[in-house]
Design an enzyme around this catalytic site. Structure first.
Site, mmCIF file in Angstrom:
data_model
loop_
_atom_site.group_PDB
_atom_site.id
_atom_site.type_symbol
_atom_site.label_atom_id
_atom_site.label_comp_id
_atom_site.label_asym_id
_atom_site.label_seq_id
_atom_site.Cartn_x
_atom_site.Cartn_y
_atom_site.Cartn_z
ATOM 1 N N ARG A 123 13.162 -12.158 3.933
ATOM 2 C CA ARG A 123 11.844 -11.530 3.719
ATOM 3 C C ARG A 123 10.686 -12.510 3.915
ATOM 4 O O ARG A 123 9.676 -12.458 3.222
ATOM 5 C CB ARG A 123 11.737 -10.898 2.325
ATOM 6 C CG ARG A 123 12.747 -9.827 2.062
ATOM 7 C CD ARG A 123 12.588 -8.610 2.973
ATOM 8 N NE ARG A 123 13.792 -7.808 2.859
ATOM 9 C CZ ARG A 123 14.848 -7.957 3.684
ATOM 10 N NH1 ARG A 123 14.817 -8.794 4.690
ATOM 11 N NH2 ARG A 123 15.919 -7.223 3.519
HETATM 12 C C1 FAD Z 1 10.386 3.495 0.445
HETATM 13 C C2 FAD Z 1 10.326 2.074 0.977
HETATM 14 C C3 FAD Z 1 11.482 1.465 1.441
HETATM 15 C C4 FAD Z 1 11.457 0.140 1.938
HETATM 16 N N1 FAD Z 1 12.619 -0.425 2.377
HETATM 17 C C5 FAD Z 1 12.593 -1.685 2.887
HETATM 18 C C6 FAD Z 1 13.796 -2.287 3.397
HETATM 19 O O1 FAD Z 1 14.883 -1.709 3.385
HETATM 20 N N2 FAD Z 1 13.709 -3.552 3.893
HETATM 21 C C7 FAD Z 1 12.529 -4.238 3.946
HETATM 22 O O2 FAD Z 1 12.511 -5.373 4.435
HETATM 23 N N3 FAD Z 1 11.379 -3.673 3.470
HETATM 24 C C8 FAD Z 1 11.389 -2.435 2.948
HETATM 25 N N4 FAD Z 1 10.236 -1.877 2.465
HETATM 26 C C9 FAD Z 1 8.990 -2.673 2.445
HETATM 27 C C10 FAD Z 1 8.094 -2.459 3.671
HETATM 28 O O3 FAD Z 1 8.409 -1.250 4.303
HETATM 29 C C11 FAD Z 1 8.215 -3.611 4.645
HETATM 30 O O4 FAD Z 1 7.839 -4.802 4.041
HETATM 31 C C12 FAD Z 1 7.351 -3.356 5.895
HETATM 32 O O5 FAD Z 1 7.788 -4.212 6.910
HETATM 33 C C13 FAD Z 1 5.863 -3.567 5.663
HETATM 34 O O6 FAD Z 1 5.161 -3.107 6.814
HETATM 35 P P1 FAD Z 1 3.671 -2.558 6.691
HETATM 36 O O7 FAD Z 1 3.174 -2.251 8.053
HETATM 37 O O8 FAD Z 1 3.604 -1.447 5.717
HETATM 38 O O9 FAD Z 1 2.936 -3.841 6.137
HETATM 39 P P2 FAD Z 1 1.868 -3.933 4.926
HETATM 40 O O10 FAD Z 1 2.534 -3.536 3.653
HETATM 41 O O11 FAD Z 1 0.640 -3.200 5.331
HETATM 42 O O12 FAD Z 1 1.592 -5.483 4.952
HETATM 43 C C14 FAD Z 1 2.600 -6.394 4.555
HETATM 44 C C15 FAD Z 1 2.201 -7.799 5.023
HETATM 45 O O13 FAD Z 1 2.236 -7.837 6.449
HETATM 46 C C16 FAD Z 1 0.973 -8.292 6.960
HETATM 47 N N5 FAD Z 1 0.718 -7.586 8.219
HETATM 48 C C17 FAD Z 1 0.754 -6.250 8.444
HETATM 49 N N6 FAD Z 1 0.478 -5.996 9.748
HETATM 50 C C18 FAD Z 1 0.267 -7.202 10.344
HETATM 51 C C19 FAD Z 1 -0.063 -7.618 11.661
HETATM 52 N N7 FAD Z 1 -0.221 -6.756 12.684
HETATM 53 N N8 FAD Z 1 -0.232 -8.936 11.892
HETATM 54 C C20 FAD Z 1 -0.066 -9.851 10.901
HETATM 55 N N9 FAD Z 1 0.252 -9.529 9.634
HETATM 56 C C21 FAD Z 1 0.422 -8.211 9.363
HETATM 57 C C22 FAD Z 1 -0.038 -7.917 5.878
HETATM 58 O O14 FAD Z 1 -1.197 -8.721 5.983
HETATM 59 C C23 FAD Z 1 0.766 -8.206 4.635
HETATM 60 O O15 FAD Z 1 0.754 -9.593 4.386
HETATM 61 C C24 FAD Z 1 10.231 -0.562 1.979
HETATM 62 C C25 FAD Z 1 9.053 0.075 1.537
HETATM 63 C C26 FAD Z 1 9.095 1.370 1.041
HETATM 64 C C27 FAD Z 1 7.825 2.029 0.605
#
Ligand code: FAD
Length: 292
Positions: free
Chosen positions: A170
């Protein structure tokens, strides 16, 4: 010169952030922008750099809790079509930082490219996934990533090649401001078998997590050799509540936000869980969720 001048079309002040996050909690961004083009993004980042305004990227907000006070500085979302393209090039898939991870996975599977299907069901964008090396026990995005195009905090566009990219549990070495594009190198396979594999992963994922609730993903990282969810469960904390925030009965490493919940409720519950697990098991849980 202010941050806004010349960017009135794309920058808004005091935009509520709750609706952009899975928790649907928290206050506004001081400034908020959804640039339409890469040039617009670069110009905006350079202005922030000149004006010393902190900037950060918001993906789908599936791993973020915004504090009730909101977030200072500029929050940028790459939601415009220019940042969400997905294309298959031979054995590679190339995706914009704002593209939905789920769409990238299904495009790869339908194109007969194997590797990413274990990531089905993980919400969020490609940028968010790469930033935190999203994954499951079956694999993570970093292991397939060959190259990333980024925008630095001073507004330079750079390529980060395989030799510069380090991915851990992560976490990734990609600490540039914005991930613009990612290239993953995959393996050829039969699309029908791949689709079946993807479906099995999807069913397993749905069965293990609280779906249809207001929550982010796992709150804590798994400590080496154990599961944060199991530790929280063994500490008897499933169902524990502070205000509108509740430790999920289904998966103890998830916190559900019920109606009337505030970010402060979630933060207080996080601290309670952390201290109880520490006192009872002597293990220090570290946050996977990011707090803004
Ligand atoms: C129901 C549920 C299930 C999940 N299951 C998993 C799982 O199985 N495995 C897992 O690893 N995660 C899981 N997650 C967590 C989440 O989905 C991941 O961490 C996902 O990759 C975050 O993506 P996001 O676009 O929502 O990022 P955000 O939550 O919007 O941001 C997360 C981080 O990424 C950075 N970021 C976002 N976009 C960019 C970009 N374009 N450039 C640079 N930095 C950026 C942000 O600044 C922040 O630091 C889950 C979440 C939920 C709600």
């Amino acid at each position: 010169m202010s941050l806004m001048s010349g960017f009135e079309k794309i920058v808004r002040q005091g935009e509520p952030l709750a609706m952009y996050t899975w928790f649907q909690l928290g206050g506004p961004a001081e400034y908020f922008a959804e640039p339409e083009t890469v040039d617009e993004l670069i110009a905006l980042v350079r202005r922030c750099h000149e004006e010393k305004v902190p900037a950060r990227l918001l993906g789908q907000g599936s791993n973020i809790l915004v504090r009730d006070e909101g977030a200072p500085g500029l929050v940028i979302r790459l939601a415009a079509p220019a940042f969400c393209e997905i294309r298959v090039e031979g054995r590679s898939i190339v995706a914009g930082g704002g593209a939905l991870l789920g769409r990238v996975v299904t495009t790869a599977v339908h194109g007969g490219l194997a590797g990413l299907e274990t990531l089905i069901g993980i919400p969020g964008t490609v940028g968010g996934a790469l930033h935190g090396n999203a994954g499951t026990r079956g694999g993570n995005i970093g292991q397939w990533t060959l190259q990333a195009t980024v925008v630095t905090a001073s507004g330079e566009v750079c390529q980060r090649g395989n030799d510069e990219l380090i991915f851990g549990y992560r976490e990734s070495s990609l600490d540039d401001l914005a991930i613009l594009e990612v290239r993953c190198d995959l393996e050829e396979d039969d699309p029908r078998q791949l689709a079946q594999r993807m479906q099995r992963h999807w069913i397993a994922k749905k069965a293990s997590q609280p779906m249809g609730h207001q929550c982010a993903g796992c709150v804590f990282k798994n400590p080496r050799g154990s599961s944060a969810g199991e530790l929280i469960d063994r500490a008897g904390l499933k169902g524990t509540r502070i205000g509108g925030a509740v430790v999920s009965d289904r998966h103890a490493n998830f916190i559900i936000a019920e109606p009337e919940c505030t970010s402060q409720d979630v933060l207080r519950l996080i601290e309670l869980v952390r201290s109880q697990v520490h006192d009872r098991m002597g293990i220090e849980l570290k946050l996977e969720l990011e707090v803004w």
